[in-house]
Design a protein around this motif. Structure first.
Motif, PDB file in Angstrom:
ATOM      1  N   SER A 320       0.816  -1.215   0.000  1.00 19.11           N
ATOM      2  CA  SER A 320       0.000   0.000   0.000  1.00 19.11           C
ATOM      3  C   SER A 320       0.852   1.269   0.000  1.00 19.11           C
ATOM      4  N   ALA A 353      -3.889   1.748  -2.789  1.00 21.52           N
ATOM      5  CA  ALA A 353      -3.221   0.585  -3.365  1.00 21.52           C
ATOM      6  C   ALA A 353      -3.817   0.250  -4.719  1.00 21.52           C
ATOM      7  N   ALA A 358      -4.306  -5.322  -0.783  1.00 18.75           N
ATOM      8  CA  ALA A 358      -2.968  -4.850  -0.433  1.00 18.75           C
ATOM      9  C   ALA A 358      -2.615  -5.366   0.943  1.00 18.75           C
ATOM     10  N   ALA A 361      -3.484  -3.959   4.339  1.00 21.95           N
ATOM     11  CA  ALA A 361      -3.744  -2.511   4.390  1.00 21.95           C
ATOM     12  C   ALA A 361      -2.702  -1.745   5.196  1.00 21.95           C
TER      13      ALA A 361
END
Length: 682
Positions: A320, A353, A358, A361
């Motif tokens: 991310s 992302a 992702a 997070a």
């Protein structure tokens, strides 16, 4: 009351202990404390006779894994178990990703922890972050554990299933892998493109124009466009109506330009805006560190790990590019302090992302803390300072204003010849005052600043020249560009790229030569075999789909057992059983009838009845008819060509290649000859 906090590394434990103080005991597990057995000696006696024990996974019982505590971890587990028995609470503070979640799970099992196992998670090692994390614990996430277990099972099924087949067909000690083999295929396909490529010659004619000289490139003569590399196919043939000038024509064109004035036919100006790049993810950090700091992905991750554990940056394994509100404010404050209040836009920039799910997070890789330390204030040195500074500048730049400029295209005419000059002018450097993205560099001709000229204006031609060039072969991958290609294809995860590249080098499948990844003959032959008999394993689309399935397991959408059953029972197991143990053969594209294969542990070149050992020092894309004859006649010393895996780590500094694995002849920007008026060459 004493709370036992378990992390992975001693350096992290020492730092966190200082932040938590009395009432807490922080210890390190030194990574995983349980794993699938690595050898038959690690298999418990009660399972030794089971046919699946060496694999470590009972495929007939729901793919139940056999986890063992390696001998090297027995002492650590014993000490942690004693501490856990005395503690009133145990917090598992391993890394905040799937791997860390799995380590926490195995710790809970190995230590015999009862009840709800509590996770302490954080993304930076600062006092505020650690003290907050100790208060805001959460239960163990079994979906993440299941995803990691599935990944581990897939890797074991592929590695232990396919690798022995390679030992019989190619050579002992080789390996295949779920992501490793797809990455190798990506490398080898590019090398095969280079081996099939035929370079074609062409001339590039330029003129130096005006009182404030600038360079213009000849585009057409008598309405017929001059050939550029895009007009040729990989066999060196012209694909359209473009004119490929002879040496004589190029010299005459130069002479023609030098004695005539130049008319400005058209001036086109267009503003352009360049936004700052997003903060670093794991893969973009690896790519940029490779380009600008000359660090391999493994070196980058090793240095980043030290920075993270030292409290300088946030967790370095993330997909991310997002920044927390706190980090966004810190980046904007740092930009304003360094470059003034006008250096940031009115509203903060937000980044999201681009990949599915992702990695839990996480935030982007950024400097740790509510305020960012200047590089000079960190006390760091060497590569640690360089990498921190790169991360700091990228993070600050991500919140700065756009680069603003103007791109100018000037079309000129000299009699029957049309030329074009392209330039750009920067009006406001914006974020580039903090950070220059090396992945966004444009062509050389775009870098010139053009003078203010008007349509209809006549300009003198001060000089002209013709440069003899050849069309460039497809470029080899660097470590950075391979990481980018794998990420774009959805193959693997950023946290695995460094180990994938290291494995490919350690197995002797590729070498790093002048920053290029050059597949060896062994790597090419392994790829040929896998492509012929395990096609799905080297298919990047199939491997990418596997990553999506693992993401679905992590989110609870897909059951682990059902997925592994489909992968193994309905797919790989049958292919393994039917794969022949025959040595692969690679046809040499430029030499009809010539082949490369493995015989008795040696890579062998064959043409008709003639054979000779083929050294890995012979670069694959340079195996022409002349080189084949040199090898077969013994004029080219064979050198080392063992198929045994290399143990030289990253491959840097390995034995040189013939002609030093230089880029294909057609890739040289500077030509061998320069045509002038009257046909002179030099």
């Amino acid at each position: 009351m004493t709370t036992l906090v378990i992390v992975e590394s001693p350096s992290k434990a020492k730092k966190i202990q200082a932040y938590l103080g009395t009432g807490y005991t922080v210890r390190a597990s030194l990574g995983h404390v349980r794993d699938l057995p690595a050898s038959r000696h690690e298999i418990p006696a009660r399972y030794a006779a089971e046919p699946w024990a060496r694999l470590g996974i009972d495929v007939q019982a729901g793919f139940r894994p056999l986890y063992v505590v390696p001998r090297s971890k027995a002492k650590v587990v014993r000490e942690l178990r004693e501490l856990a028995a005395k503690a009133t609470r145990v917090l598992l503070a391993t890394d905040p990703d799937r791997e860390g979640e799995a380590i926490a799970y195995h710790l809970a099992q190995a230590l015999g922890l009862k009840g709800d196992v509590q996770r302490m998670t954080f993304h930076e090692i600062t006092k505020d972050a650690i003290q907050t994390a100790a208060k805001r614990t959460r239960p163990l996430d079994y979906a993440l554990v299941g995803a990691q277990e599935s990944r581990r099972a897939l890797d074991r099924l592929v590695g232990y299933g396919v690798s022995p087949v390679l030992w019989g067909a190619v050579a002992p000690g080789l390996s295949a892998g779920r992501v490793q083999s797809a990455a190798l295929a990506t490398l080898c396909e590019r090398e095969l493109e280079r081996m099939r490529f035929v370079s074609a010659p062409y001339w590039r004619v330029t003129a130096t124009v005006g009182e404030e000289p600038f360079t213009a490139v000849a585009l057409s003569v008598n309405g017929r466009r001059l050939a550029t590399p895009r007009d040729f196919d990989h066999a060196g043939n012209v694909t359209g109506e473009a004119l490929v000038m002879t040496d004589e024509q190029a010299a005459k064109l130069v002479a023609y330009l030098k004695v005539r004035p130049c008319l400005v036919e058209r001036v086109e100006r267009a503003p352009f805006t360049t936004r700052p790049p997003a903060p670093f993810t794991t893969s973009t950090l690896q790519q940029e560190a490779s380009r600008s700091l000359r660090l391999s992905p493994k070196q980058t991750m090793d240095v980043a790990q030290k920075l993270y554990e030292g409290g300088f940056i946030t967790y370095m394994r993330t997909d991310s590019p997002a920044l927390s509100d706190e980090a966004t404010r810190a980046a904007r404050d740092a930009a304003e302090q360094a470059y003034g209040p006008g250096s940031v836009p009115a509203a903060p920039r937000l980044y999201a992302a681009k990949v599915k799910n992702a990695q839990e997070a996480h935030e982007a890789v950024r400097p740790a803390g509510r305020t960012f330390r200047a590089s000079a204030d960190t006390g760091l040195a060497g590569t640690e300072l360089a990498l921190y500074d790169l991360i700091l500048r990228r993070t600050v730049a991500s919140q700065m204003t756009d680069l603003l400029g103007e791109r100018t295209t000037v079309t000129l005419r000299v009699g029957a010849v049309v030329l074009q000059a392209v330039g750009r002018t920067v009006r406001d450097p914006g974020f580039t005052r903090a950070y220059q993205d090396t992945s966004e560099t444009g062509p050389d001709d775009d870098a010139q600043a053009l003078p203010d000229v008007r349509e209809g204006e006549s300009l003198p031609v001060r000089d002209a020249a013709a440069e003899h060039r050849r069309t460039p072969a497809p470029g080899r991958f660097t470590e950075a560009s391979l990481v980018r290609a794998l990420e774009k294809a959805g193959v693997g995860r950023p946290s695995t790229y460094a180990s994938i590249l290291s494995t490919i080098a350690e197995r002797g499948y590729a070498r790093v030569v002048k920053r290029q990844l050059v597949p060896t003959w062994l790597g090419l032959l392994v790829n040929v075999y896998l492509r012929e008999h395990f096609e799905r394993l080297v298919d990047v689309r199939f491997t990418a789909a596997m990553e999506e399935d693992l993401d679905r397991i992590a989110s609870g959408e897909l059951r682990r057992e059902a997925y592994l059953t489909r992968f193994w029972t309905e797919g790989l197991a049958g292919v393994i059983a039917g794969a022949p143990r025959l040595s692969p053969t690679l046809a040499v594209p430029r030499v009809p009838g010539a082949t490369v294969t493995v015989r008795s542990g040696e890579v062998v070149l064959a043409l008709g009845s003639r054979t000779a050992p083929l050294s890995e020092a012979v670069v694959p894309d340079e195996l022409t008819a002349d080189v084949v004859e040199e090898v077969l006649s013994g004029r080219l010393p064979p050198g080392p060509n063992t198929t045994a895996p290399s143990r030289r780590g990253s491959g840097r500094g390995s034995s040189g290649t013939r002609r030093s694995a230089r880029p294909h002849k057609g890739e040289a920007r500077s030509g061998k000859r320069t045509a002038r008026a009257g046909g002179r060459t030099r």
